[in-house]
Every structure is written in C-alpha cells, then in structure tokens.
Design a protein around this motif. Structure first.
Motif, mmCIF file in Angstrom:
data_model
loop_
_atom_site.group_PDB
_atom_site.id
_atom_site.type_symbol
_atom_site.label_atom_id
_atom_site.label_comp_id
_atom_site.label_asym_id
_atom_site.label_seq_id
_atom_site.Cartn_x
_atom_site.Cartn_y
_atom_site.Cartn_z
ATOM 1 N N ASN A 29 -101.545 -8.190 -76.901
ATOM 2 C CA ASN A 29 -100.287 -8.656 -76.381
ATOM 3 C C ASN A 29 -99.064 -8.289 -77.468
ATOM 4 O O ASN A 29 -97.988 -8.730 -77.439
ATOM 5 N N GLY A 30 -99.629 -7.064 -78.220
ATOM 6 C CA GLY A 30 -98.428 -6.559 -79.172
ATOM 7 C C GLY A 30 -98.421 -7.578 -80.614
ATOM 8 O O GLY A 30 -97.569 -7.061 -81.257
ATOM 9 N N GLY A 31 -99.276 -8.544 -80.781
ATOM 10 C CA GLY A 31 -99.133 -9.100 -82.006
ATOM 11 C C GLY A 31 -99.513 -8.381 -83.037
ATOM 12 O O GLY A 31 -100.386 -7.278 -83.112
ATOM 13 N N THR A 32 -99.358 -8.979 -84.341
ATOM 14 C CA THR A 32 -99.607 -8.164 -85.557
ATOM 15 C C THR A 32 -101.192 -8.461 -86.065
ATOM 16 O O THR A 32 -101.715 -9.495 -85.624
ATOM 17 N N ALA A 33 -101.829 -7.782 -86.792
ATOM 18 C CA ALA A 33 -102.909 -7.922 -87.294
ATOM 19 C C ALA A 33 -102.926 -9.204 -88.387
ATOM 20 O O ALA A 33 -104.013 -9.812 -88.063
ATOM 21 N N LEU A 34 -101.877 -9.615 -88.561
ATOM 22 C CA LEU A 34 -101.765 -10.772 -89.490
ATOM 23 C C LEU A 34 -101.999 -12.005 -88.663
ATOM 24 O O LEU A 34 -102.780 -12.795 -88.622
ATOM 25 N N ASP A 35 -101.452 -12.016 -87.457
ATOM 26 C CA ASP A 35 -101.379 -12.905 -86.410
ATOM 27 C C ASP A 35 -102.886 -13.152 -85.809
ATOM 28 O O ASP A 35 -103.333 -14.246 -85.513
ATOM 29 N N ALA A 36 -103.588 -11.971 -85.648
ATOM 30 C CA ALA A 36 -104.806 -11.891 -85.075
ATOM 31 C C ALA A 36 -105.804 -12.321 -85.975
ATOM 32 O O ALA A 36 -106.772 -13.276 -85.381
ATOM 33 N N VAL A 37 -105.748 -12.104 -87.285
ATOM 34 C CA VAL A 37 -106.874 -12.423 -88.010
ATOM 35 C C VAL A 37 -106.552 -14.164 -88.429
ATOM 36 O O VAL A 37 -107.852 -14.734 -88.570
ATOM 37 N N GLU A 38 -105.309 -14.680 -88.451
ATOM 38 C CA GLU A 38 -105.299 -16.096 -88.502
ATOM 39 C C GLU A 38 -105.514 -16.879 -87.338
ATOM 40 O O GLU A 38 -106.619 -17.676 -87.557
ATOM 41 N N GLN A 39 -105.434 -16.289 -86.106
ATOM 42 C CA GLN A 39 -105.711 -17.142 -84.941
ATOM 43 C C GLN A 39 -107.227 -16.842 -84.746
ATOM 44 O O GLN A 39 -107.767 -17.871 -84.092
ATOM 45 N N GLY A 40 -107.566 -15.931 -85.144
ATOM 46 C CA GLY A 40 -109.048 -15.679 -84.913
ATOM 47 C C GLY A 40 -109.940 -16.649 -85.796
ATOM 48 O O GLY A 40 -110.908 -17.367 -85.294
ATOM 49 N N CYS A 41 -109.449 -16.771 -86.938
ATOM 50 C CA CYS A 41 -110.313 -17.633 -88.005
ATOM 51 C C CYS A 41 -110.071 -19.042 -87.549
ATOM 52 O O CYS A 41 -111.027 -19.791 -87.645
ATOM 53 N N VAL A 86 -106.666 -21.505 -93.223
ATOM 54 C CA VAL A 86 -106.257 -20.267 -93.092
ATOM 55 C C VAL A 86 -104.653 -20.165 -92.893
ATOM 56 O O VAL A 86 -104.244 -19.362 -93.444
ATOM 57 N N SER A 87 -104.340 -21.417 -92.051
ATOM 58 C CA SER A 87 -102.759 -21.289 -91.722
ATOM 59 C C SER A 87 -102.129 -21.536 -93.103
ATOM 60 O O SER A 87 -100.918 -21.422 -93.232
ATOM 61 N N ILE A 88 -102.834 -22.705 -93.821
ATOM 62 C CA ILE A 88 -102.076 -23.145 -95.170
ATOM 63 C C ILE A 88 -101.973 -21.839 -95.959
ATOM 64 O O ILE A 88 -101.072 -21.768 -96.842
ATOM 65 N N ALA A 89 -103.089 -21.115 -96.177
ATOM 66 C CA ALA A 89 -103.103 -20.001 -96.967
ATOM 67 C C ALA A 89 -102.158 -19.154 -96.607
ATOM 68 O O ALA A 89 -101.291 -18.626 -97.332
#
Ligand code: SD4
Length: 329
Positions: A63-75, A125-128
């Motif tokens: 959906n055009g999200g960033t790699a950063l959003d992807a790894v956070e939400q994946g974790c 991970v979100s707090i990190a």
C-alpha cells in the motif's frame, strides 16, 4: 518439532566439523549499491515461521508504506499473539515469574530506538520506535520505559498468560537451572524489509530467554548485536542465545561483511563461524541464527543448529525457508 525444543535435540545429535580460517579481509570486488533487482521489491524477511507477520508487513509495503511501518506492524502481530511464548503478551517469564520485554528498531537513516526490561506493555517495538522518533535518546529501560509508554497512552496489561504461568510453574518444579546458558526458548521475531523506494528498515522484539535471571537483557534490543541496518548496504537481525551474539556484535558484523563484498548468505555463515570458532565455544549446546538482506534484495540465513528458518515474502510468495546450518549431522 516445537521450535523451543529443537536446540536441545540438535545438540544431542550434532557432530562438530572443523572450521576453516575463512575470514576475509577487504574485498577486491567491492559491493555495488545498485538496485539491479528492483523488480523484486518490496520484500520482507523474518526469523522463524511467522507468515501472519510477514503478510501484515507486505500489506503495508504494497500500500506504499515505508519499510519502517512494515517492520513495526509486522512485529506487532507476533507481540499480540499469545500463542507465541517468546514475544510480547504471552511471553514466558523470568525466574521470578515476571515477563520482561526487549525490542529495538532501526530506520533507513541510521536512527534507532530500543527498550529493555519493559514490563506490562505488549507492543515493545512501538515504544522503541517512539524512543527513536520522539526522544533525544536511543534506549530506555525498565520503569522509565514503562512510564514513557503510559505517557504515550499505552495501557497497562498483564502479559503473563495462564499457559505461560503454568509452564513457569512446571519449570520451577523440574529445573536444574544454571544461570549461564539457557537454551530453552528461542522464538524472537526479527524482521527486515525493503520498501518500493529501496529503503531498508528492521526491528526485533522478544521476551528474551525463558526463565532468565531477573534483570537479564539479551542481544535483541542492542543495536549492532540483535539488529543492524545500513541503508547503503543491507540489514541483519539475530535470534538465539543473545549473550553469544553480543560477544561478537553479530548483526553489525554481518552488515560489515556484506560491505566488504560478501553475499547475505556468506556474511551470515561467516558471523556464525566467528561464534563457533571462539576459544572454548560451547556452540553444541546453544543456538544462534542470523537472517540478512542486502540493498539488491538478496537474502540469506544461517544458524549453528538445524531447524532454524526464515519467512520470506517477495514477488507474491510468502514462504518459510529452512536455513542452512553449521552443525551437520
Ligand atoms: C535473547 N536473542 O534474549 C534473544 C532470545 C531469542 O528467540 O532469540 N529468542 O537472547
């Protein structure tokens, strides 16, 4: 086979092989940072069998999200899964019965954030990430990290589920626990992603070794050990006995080996051999695994023992790939 048991089994049947002196110096063929496989992007890889997590990450990327959003939400998928007893809610506790979490995240700009010994908050991970983005610091520990999470609006939760409590109570009855090496549980989630722009981010989240000493922190929240990203080169994330990863600064080592010209696979193998080759290494009795990706979208994974795997979502295929390993039977 249950992932948490595989290390013991592997170490019972494994036979060591000699490690050659294969460490390289500076490569004659320096790594090229071209995106020649651009068609294969975006991609996401993660430690272990976590297809739900890679599915979530890929959804973000597509959906055009960033790699950063992807790894956070994946974790976050694994952190919320109470069946995963090594991450987030439902994680196995320390010896005193307290669930304590470690996590970190790193972005394409080399910024990073981490939390260690975090209690009562599922999404470490979100707090990190918030530490990285909204504070002048890199790492928050214990009560300070927990209070920061409440200040952000995160809710206090009891992370010790009935089944993890029961497992801990059983362990207390039977244990001949030695504080130095604990190989009982390894399911940490480490994730690396490249978005459609070719930018790399990574994250790692864990409840650490089951029944660890109170206060113990492993490699997972330590930048350079549990995770390292260099957006010009690639990224690496580790799982297994954190003490051994920290001693060799494992993820940083893998990225530096890629910088010198190694493929992700070669770099992971070399980093595992560094651990195995150490004087008096007790590698038959513990597990370490690495996964890595380079800027071109090539991936690799390697471990000391059998049964380590990587989940990879690329070009429409979400698959679990058994990793090659050092200790052949
Ligand atoms: C640690 N590396 O705390 C983590 C444990 C782990 O799957 O990888 N578990 O040492």
């Amino acid at each position: 086979m249950k992932r948490r048991n595989f290390i013991k089994r592997a170490s019972l049947t494994g036979v060591g092989i000699a490690v050659g002196s294969t460490f390289i110096g500076y490569s004659k063929t320096p790594f090229k940072n071209s995106l020649k496989n651009k068609a294969t992007l975006p991609l996401v890889i993660a430690t272990w069998h976590v297809k739900n997590a890679t599915t979530k990450a890929m959804e973000i990327l597509q959906n055009g999200g960033t790699a950063l959003d992807a790894v956070e939400q994946g974790c976050m998928v694994e952190e919320a899964d109470v069946k995963n007893q090594s991450v987030g809610k439902g994680g196995l506790p320390d010896r005193e019965g307290n669930v304590t979490l470690d996590a970190c995240i790193m972005n394409k700009d080399g910024d990073c954030g981490s939390v260690v010994y975090l209690q009562n908050i599922t999404h470490a991970v979100s707090i990190a990430r918030k530490v990285m983005e909204d504070t002048p610091h890199v790492m928050l520990a214990g009560k300070g990290a927990e209070q920061y999470a409440y200040d952000l609006g995160f809710k206090k939760e009891n992370l010790l589920t009935e089944s993890s409590k029961k497992a801990w109570e059983e362990w207390k009855k039977e244990s001949k626990y030695k504080p130095i090496i604990n190989i009982e549980n390894h399911d940490t989630i480490g994730m690396l992603a490249i978005d459609k722009n070719g930018d790399i981010s990574g994250a790692c989240t864990t409840s650490g070794l089951a029944y660890k000493m109170a206060g113990r922190v492993g490699d997972s929240p330590i930048i350079g050990s549990g995770l390292f990203i260099d957006n010009e080169i690639g990224g690496c994330v580790a799982t297994g006995l954190g003490e051994e990863v920290v001693k060799t600064v494992g993820s940083f080592l893998v990225v530096e080996l890629m910088r010198q010209g190694k493929s992700p696979q070669e770099a992971c193998e070399e980093a595992i051999k560094r651990i195995v080759k150490k004087p008096n290494s007790d590698y038959k009795n513990f597990q370490v695994g690495y996964i890595a990706v380079n800027k071109q979208g090539e991936t690799g994974s390697y471990s000391i023992h059998q049964w380590f795997s990587m989940t990879k979502f690329q070009a429409g295929v979400n698959e679990q790939i058994q990793s090659d390993y050092f200790l052949k039977e």
